[in-house]
Scaffold this motif. Structure first.
Motif, PDB file in Angstrom:
ATOM      1  N   GLY A  48       0.755  -1.313  -0.077  1.00 42.63           N
ATOM      2  CA  GLY A  48      -0.073   0.089  -0.094  1.00 42.63           C
ATOM      3  C   GLY A  48       0.818   1.106   0.189  1.00 42.63           C
ATOM      4  O   GLY A  48       0.617   2.155  -0.639  1.00 42.63           O
ATOM      5  N   ARG A  49       1.874   1.217   0.658  1.00 42.55           N
ATOM      6  CA  ARG A  49       2.772   2.399   0.773  1.00 42.55           C
ATOM      7  C   ARG A  49       3.407   2.585  -0.549  1.00 42.55           C
ATOM      8  O   ARG A  49       3.559   3.734  -0.968  1.00 42.55           O
ATOM      9  CB  ARG A  49       3.786   2.314   2.147  1.00 42.55           C
ATOM     10  CG  ARG A  49       4.657   3.409   2.226  1.00 42.55           C
ATOM     11  CD  ARG A  49       5.711   3.493   3.498  1.00 42.55           C
ATOM     12  NE  ARG A  49       6.548   2.254   3.568  1.00 42.55           N
ATOM     13  CZ  ARG A  49       6.487   1.162   4.133  1.00 42.55           C
ATOM     14  NH1 ARG A  49       5.425   1.173   5.232  1.00 42.55           N
ATOM     15  NH2 ARG A  49       7.263   0.318   4.083  1.00 42.55           N
ATOM     16  N   ALA A  52       0.486   3.619  -3.232  1.00 41.61           N
ATOM     17  CA  ALA A  52      -0.532   4.397  -3.084  1.00 41.61           C
ATOM     18  C   ALA A  52      -0.521   5.866  -3.996  1.00 41.61           C
ATOM     19  O   ALA A  52      -1.695   6.352  -4.281  1.00 41.61           O
ATOM     20  CB  ALA A  52      -0.336   5.222  -1.487  1.00 41.61           C
ATOM     21  N   SER A  56      -3.535   6.472  -6.310  1.00 45.17           N
ATOM     22  CA  SER A  56      -4.412   7.738  -6.362  1.00 45.17           C
ATOM     23  C   SER A  56      -4.388   8.644  -7.492  1.00 45.17           C
ATOM     24  O   SER A  56      -5.478   9.281  -7.882  1.00 45.17           O
ATOM     25  CB  SER A  56      -3.851   8.855  -5.229  1.00 45.17           C
ATOM     26  OG  SER A  56      -2.554   9.080  -5.377  1.00 45.17           O
TER      27      SER A  56
END
Length: 129
Positions: A48-49, A52, A56
């Motif tokens: 996720g990091r 991201a 987005s």
């Protein structure tokens, strides 16, 4: 005639069939086994990091196209169809650029991981020429 709804059905059906075909190739040709184990939370947080920023960006891109699509569909379904054609043409260039970016990131990452920041920097600079 299904109109705009038919285009949506066809798009989702083709995506689902592509997904199933990819899974079949992975399992039958490459021997990849699908696991029913739950993912590790730590691994999900790392993914996720890293993902991201791109996620987005993709979400914003999709929101713009949804808004534009709704506006154009309210004017005429033909305008929405034209947007779809334009989006597919744009996707060709995007895919080529994204492939180049992934290739560059792979080479730079391999050099960085090997403890050779000089070669990583050289690879990144070479890719921008």
């Amino acid at each position: 005639r299904l109109g705009v709804a038919g285009a949506a059905y066809a798009t989702n059906l083709s995506a689902a069939l592509g997904c199933l075909a990819s899974l079949a190739v992975l399992t039958l040709h490459y021997g990849v086994r699908l696991s029913s184990q739950p993912p590790r939370l730590r691994a999900l947080l790392r993914i996720g990091r890293v993902g991201a920023p791109l996620a987005s960006s993709g979400a914003l891109f999709s929101a713009v196209y949804m808004s534009l699509g709704r506006t154009l569909a309210s004017i005429s379904p033909r305008y929405l169809a034209a947007l779809g054609v334009g989006h597919r043409i744009e996707a060709i260039a995007y895919t080529a650029c994204e492939g180049y970016a992934v290739g560059t990131a792979t080479v730079v990452g391999q050099w960085a991981g090997a403890g050779r920041p000089d070669k990583a920097r050289q690879s990144a600079q070479s890719a921008t020429r």
